[in-house]
Design a protein around this motif. Structure first.
Motif, short mmCIF file in Angstrom:
data_model
loop_
_atom_site.label_atom_id
_atom_site.label_comp_id
_atom_site.label_asym_id
_atom_site.label_seq_id
_atom_site.Cartn_x
_atom_site.Cartn_y
_atom_site.Cartn_z
N VAL A 186 0.86 -1.18 0.00
CA VAL A 186 0.00 0.00 0.00
C VAL A 186 0.90 1.23 0.00
N LEU A 187 0.40 2.29 -0.66
CA LEU A 187 1.14 3.54 -0.73
C LEU A 187 0.26 4.65 -0.16
N PRO A 188 0.40 4.95 1.12
CA PRO A 188 -0.40 6.02 1.70
C PRO A 188 -0.01 7.39 1.15
N GLY A 189 -0.98 8.29 1.15
CA GLY A 189 -0.72 9.66 0.75
C GLY A 189 -0.34 10.52 1.94
N LEU A 190 -1.06 11.60 2.16
CA LEU A 190 -0.75 12.54 3.25
C LEU A 190 -1.69 12.28 4.42
N ILE A 191 -1.11 11.83 5.52
CA ILE A 191 -1.87 11.47 6.72
C ILE A 191 -1.25 12.21 7.90
N VAL A 203 -1.88 19.37 1.30
CA VAL A 203 -3.01 18.56 0.86
C VAL A 203 -3.73 19.25 -0.30
N ASP A 204 -3.98 20.55 -0.16
CA ASP A 204 -4.66 21.29 -1.22
C ASP A 204 -3.87 21.27 -2.52
N GLN A 205 -2.57 21.30 -2.40
CA GLN A 205 -1.71 21.36 -3.58
C GLN A 205 -1.54 20.00 -4.25
N LEU A 206 -1.43 18.94 -3.45
CA LEU A 206 -1.01 17.64 -3.98
C LEU A 206 -2.14 16.63 -4.16
N ILE A 207 -3.25 16.78 -3.46
CA ILE A 207 -4.29 15.76 -3.44
C ILE A 207 -5.52 16.21 -4.22
N PRO A 208 -5.81 15.62 -5.36
CA PRO A 208 -6.98 16.01 -6.14
C PRO A 208 -8.30 15.93 -5.36
N MET A 209 -8.41 14.97 -4.45
CA MET A 209 -9.63 14.84 -3.66
C MET A 209 -9.79 15.95 -2.62
N LYS A 210 -8.72 16.73 -2.43
CA LYS A 210 -8.74 17.90 -1.53
C LYS A 210 -9.06 17.55 -0.08
N ARG A 211 -8.63 16.38 0.33
CA ARG A 211 -8.72 16.03 1.75
C ARG A 211 -7.57 15.11 2.10
N PRO A 212 -7.09 15.17 3.34
CA PRO A 212 -6.02 14.26 3.71
C PRO A 212 -6.54 12.83 3.78
N GLN A 213 -5.64 11.89 3.64
CA GLN A 213 -6.00 10.51 3.86
C GLN A 213 -6.04 10.25 5.37
N THR A 214 -6.71 9.18 5.75
CA THR A 214 -6.82 8.84 7.16
C THR A 214 -6.21 7.46 7.43
N VAL A 215 -5.92 7.24 8.68
CA VAL A 215 -5.43 5.93 9.10
C VAL A 215 -6.45 4.86 8.73
N GLU A 216 -7.73 5.18 8.88
CA GLU A 216 -8.78 4.22 8.57
C GLU A 216 -8.82 3.89 7.08
N ASP A 217 -8.56 4.89 6.23
CA ASP A 217 -8.49 4.63 4.79
C ASP A 217 -7.46 3.56 4.48
N VAL A 218 -6.28 3.72 5.06
CA VAL A 218 -5.18 2.80 4.77
C VAL A 218 -5.44 1.43 5.39
N ALA A 219 -5.95 1.42 6.61
CA ALA A 219 -6.23 0.15 7.27
C ALA A 219 -7.26 -0.66 6.50
N GLY A 220 -8.22 0.03 5.88
CA GLY A 220 -9.21 -0.67 5.06
C GLY A 220 -8.58 -1.32 3.85
N ALA A 221 -7.63 -0.64 3.23
CA ALA A 221 -6.93 -1.22 2.09
C ALA A 221 -6.12 -2.44 2.51
N VAL A 222 -5.48 -2.36 3.66
CA VAL A 222 -4.72 -3.50 4.19
C VAL A 222 -5.65 -4.68 4.43
N ALA A 223 -6.79 -4.41 5.06
CA ALA A 223 -7.74 -5.48 5.35
C ALA A 223 -8.17 -6.19 4.07
N TYR A 224 -8.41 -5.41 3.02
CA TYR A 224 -8.79 -6.01 1.73
C TYR A 224 -7.67 -6.90 1.19
#
Length: 260
Positions: free
Chosen positions: A179-184, A216-237
């Motif tokens: 997994v490659l997390p973004g900005l958390i 985050v505003d500059q680098l992330i098209p979704m315009k929100r930081p990633q969360t620990v839960e986002d990444v943990a969900g990817a790991v679980a999958y």
């Protein structure tokens, strides 16, 4: 029910998030970290879920100690079949200020520790004739170069190459993905934003949270930081049966920061 999971770096924010998700999914946990206090905090946070939790204090740069702890984890959890390599070392450094010790320490944690954890894990599985799955933590810094992340970014790129090689080497019994997390907003980014506030004259006096938000505003098209839960969900999958035919892959959890 899926088996227990070994998590390195379990005392950090991402490691704790992974542990909490695994325990919520009913999976036992073998938690590894060099910091006994933070490791205990993570164990306390997941213990109420009714799963078996063991803690193992280890420096993953010490390969002999790491191998011994992995073996201990398999004794403690007879259904252990997952490994998540979260432990990592990062930070901002100007390339001309990087010293040998910092470079070597970064690679010892981020690359060597990951490899030998996988080697020990796969050997224990083979001894027991079982299948398993590995998820390695890389970073978007492995894809997008940054002038302050030479050591960190290149070490995380090495993790991707290792993931691909070991996916082939360990198939068909062990799947290996990343997994490659973004900005958390974890300790690493708190420290890095603080470093920018201290070293960049244009950011003098700016709060680290504001610096992080601007990134985050500059680098992330979704315009929100990633969360620990986002990444943990990817790991679980990636550890789940839903990913039974997925190996050697790199899953970005970065709000679109890196696109093909």
């Amino acid at each position: 029910m899926a088996g227990a999971v070994l998590v390195t770096g379990a005392g950090g924010g991402l490691g704790r998030g992974v542990a909490e998700r695994m325990s919520a999914d009913g999976r036992g946990l073998a938690l590894l970290d060099i910091d006994e206090g933070r490791l205990s905090d993570t164990a306390a946070a997941v213990a109420s879920r009714g799963v078996t939790v063991t803690t193992h204090v280890v420096d993953i740069c010490d390969v002999d100690a790491l191998r011994a702890v992995v073996a201990e984890a398999f004794v403690a959890h007879d259904d252990l079949d997952g490994l998540v390599n979260v432990a990592g070392l990062g930070g901002f450094w100007q390339y001309d200020a990087l010293d040998v010790d910092t470079w070597d320490k970064t690679y010892a944690v981020n690359v060597r520790g990951v490899f030998f954890a996988i080697q020990a894990f796969a050997a224990e599985l083979a001894t027991r004739g079982r299948e398993g799955a590995v998820v390695n933590f890389s970073s978007i810094a492995a894809r997008n170069g940054h002038e302050l992340l030479t050591a960190y970014g290149s070490s995380k790129a090495a993790v991707l190459a290792m993931t691909n090689s070991l996916a082939r080497a360990l198939a068909p019994t062990v799947r290996v993905n990343a997994v490659l997390p973004g900005l958390i907003w974890t300790d690493m980014w708190r420290q890095s934003a603080g470093w920018l506030a201290e070293h960049d004259p244009a950011l003098a006096g700016v709060a680290p949270e504001q610096i992080f938000g601007a990134m985050v505003d500059q680098l992330i098209p979704m315009k929100r930081p990633q969360t620990v839960e986002d990444v943990a969900g990817a790991v679980a999958y990636l550890l789940s049966a839903d990913a039974a035919n997925i190996t050697g892959q790199s899953l970005h959890v970065d709000g679109g920061a890196v696109l093909p």
